[in-house]
Enzyme design. Structure first.
Site, PDB file in Angstrom:
ATOM      1  N   ARG A  50      13.375  40.057  28.035  1.00  0.00           N
ATOM      2  CA  ARG A  50      14.676  39.608  27.548  1.00  0.00           C
ATOM      3  C   ARG A  50      14.453  38.613  26.429  1.00  0.00           C
ATOM      4  NH1 ARG A  50      16.945  38.065  33.523  1.00  0.00           N
ATOM      5  NH2 ARG A  50      16.796  40.168  34.387  1.00  0.00           N
ATOM      6  N   ASP A  52      16.667  35.557  24.282  1.00  0.00           N
ATOM      7  CA  ASP A  52      17.889  34.747  24.355  1.00  0.00           C
ATOM      8  C   ASP A  52      18.783  34.950  23.142  1.00  0.00           C
ATOM      9  OD1 ASP A  52      17.483  33.446  26.763  1.00  0.00           O
ATOM     10  OD2 ASP A  52      16.248  31.887  25.844  1.00  0.00           O
ATOM     11  N   TYR A 111       4.624  36.585  20.769  1.00  0.00           N
ATOM     12  CA  TYR A 111       5.747  35.943  20.082  1.00  0.00           C
ATOM     13  C   TYR A 111       5.243  35.124  18.898  1.00  0.00           C
ATOM     14  CZ  TYR A 111       9.164  36.817  23.851  1.00  0.00           C
ATOM     15  OH  TYR A 111      10.027  37.393  24.743  1.00  0.00           O
ATOM     16  N   ARG A 198      10.056  28.229  23.513  1.00  0.00           N
ATOM     17  CA  ARG A 198      10.900  27.234  22.838  1.00  0.00           C
ATOM     18  C   ARG A 198      10.620  25.830  23.381  1.00  0.00           C
ATOM     19  NH1 ARG A 198      16.744  29.716  23.266  1.00  0.00           N
ATOM     20  NH2 ARG A 198      17.280  27.611  22.552  1.00  0.00           N
TER      21      ARG A 198
END
Lengths: 252, 252
Positions: A50, A52, A111, A198
């Site tokens: 997933r 955000d 990422y 994050r």
């Protein structure tokens, strides 16, 4: 009923995230609903992970079973034509073994977080980078990042909404590099906790601007306490780059 | 009355181009009008070169004389704060010698054209790259580009609206390189004709997809005839990268 593997690029800004939501647009719903238009039946699209609200993807991977068999070329052409005006593109499409599962077969996720280290506000990259005006010390950030590589309890860097069974995760690699006025954080792991990158990037920024020492990152990790967190970086600069799978699925 | 040298980044999409127009937004007007708000007097901002509608800039250079003296820091901060929501940012500001003229002192201009060579439509880079689905042969494009380096009559690659006195220009360098699925054209010259880079890039694309041979580029140049042109590339992929000035102005 053939299973298709999709590689998907999207601009995360207009979406509440990857996952279908009752109220508001999502990438998953846009693709599922478009497949419904094409095939007459709305299928479930399973993503490798997933993302955000506001988080982008260069290579999200998903799988879907479609009753009406089509060549992968025709399917991706039909999807790309009908996904307009959503900023979503199918960049690769292929038929895979029915044992392939985008989420459960995935053995690695990668990422990238892009920080733009300059005083002037963003124009061409607004919403797609995190601007930090204070000069960042990328060597200190890299030193701090090294403390997080390996298998650790990442409770400090985990959202209170995280649904993972355990806070223990293995960070395969975490690097920080500078390219002119961009500071880029690259993270690879078999899987991540909710908000993990994050949260880590927020702390790396505190190291970069001098509020934290590199060793404070180790202390934050060791605290295993969300209260030890600096702050979350915004979604703007975060990109899901790629998902990797066992060799048996590589050529399918 | 101090003279300021501004380095400017902008997203060209919402503008009719750099130059102030009677009907429609321009980068020049946005900056001039904002300076008017700051100083109480709308000055003229002189750019190093005009860019067309939809063409972007990473490092446009301009100069302006301002009656109310301010530090360069305060001026750029005030401009960046008030230029919102225009996608324009002042990335550098300094006081220069009053003989400095952004256009007439400029001795070199550098542009980049970004082609995205893939079948899927664009998402994150929509409006900021030119997508070409057919596979491009970048080696053939580079061979074609080499024919244009040096001093030539570029009539073939000149807009009918071009206001330059002569079609004879010196192309200092023109290169084509590939980075994954991006094919990048880089052009440097003391000055360019109107539409010159977009005309050249359109022809390079025809070489890349096989419609033209590299030698057809030489034939098009030698024809000195606009009718020999393939077509103009769209503005989307074009970036004004930088302007260079004689050494006497480098440290001012």
């Amino acid at each position: 009923m053939p299973r298709y593997r999709l590689t998907i690029e999207y601009d995360g800004r207009p979406f509440m995230g990857w996952q279908r939501q009752a109220h508001g647009p999502s990438v998953q719903a846009a693709i599922e609903d478009t497949l419904g238009q094409i095939t007459g039946h709305v299928p479930t699209v399973y993503g490798s992970g997933r993302t955000d609200a506001g988080v982008h993807a260069l290579g999200q991977v998903a799988h879907v079973d479609i009753e009406k068999a089509m060549t992968p070329f025709r399917l991706s052409e039909a999807l790309n034509a009908r996904l307009r005006p959503h900023p979503i593109a199918i960049v690769d499409c292929r038929i895979v073994d029915e044992r392939f599962h985008a989420r459960f077969s995935c053995c690695g996720r990668s990422y990238r977080y892009v920080i733009r280290n300059r005083r002037a506000r963003l124009t061409l990259t607004e919403g797609r980078e995190w601007r930090i005006a204070k000069p960042l010390d990328e060597a200190a950030m890299a030193e701090a990042a090294a403390h997080l590589v390996g298998r650790h309890d990442f409770t400090t860097f985990r959202s209170v909404h995280c649904q993972a069974e355990s806070p223990v995760k293995t960070m395969s690699s975490l690097s920080v590099s500078r390219n002119d006025d961009r500071v880029i954080v690259r993270a690879e792991a078999p899987s991540f906790l909710h908000h993990q990158i994050r949260s880590i990037t927020g702390c790396l920024a505190m190291v970069g601007d001098g509020r934290w020492q590199p060793s404070d990152m180790k202390a934050a990790l060791d605290a295993k306490d969300r209260q030890a967190l600096g702050f979350n970086a915004p979604p703007d600069g975060l990109y899901f780059v790629s998902a990797s799978y066992p060799a048996e699925y590589r050529n399918s």
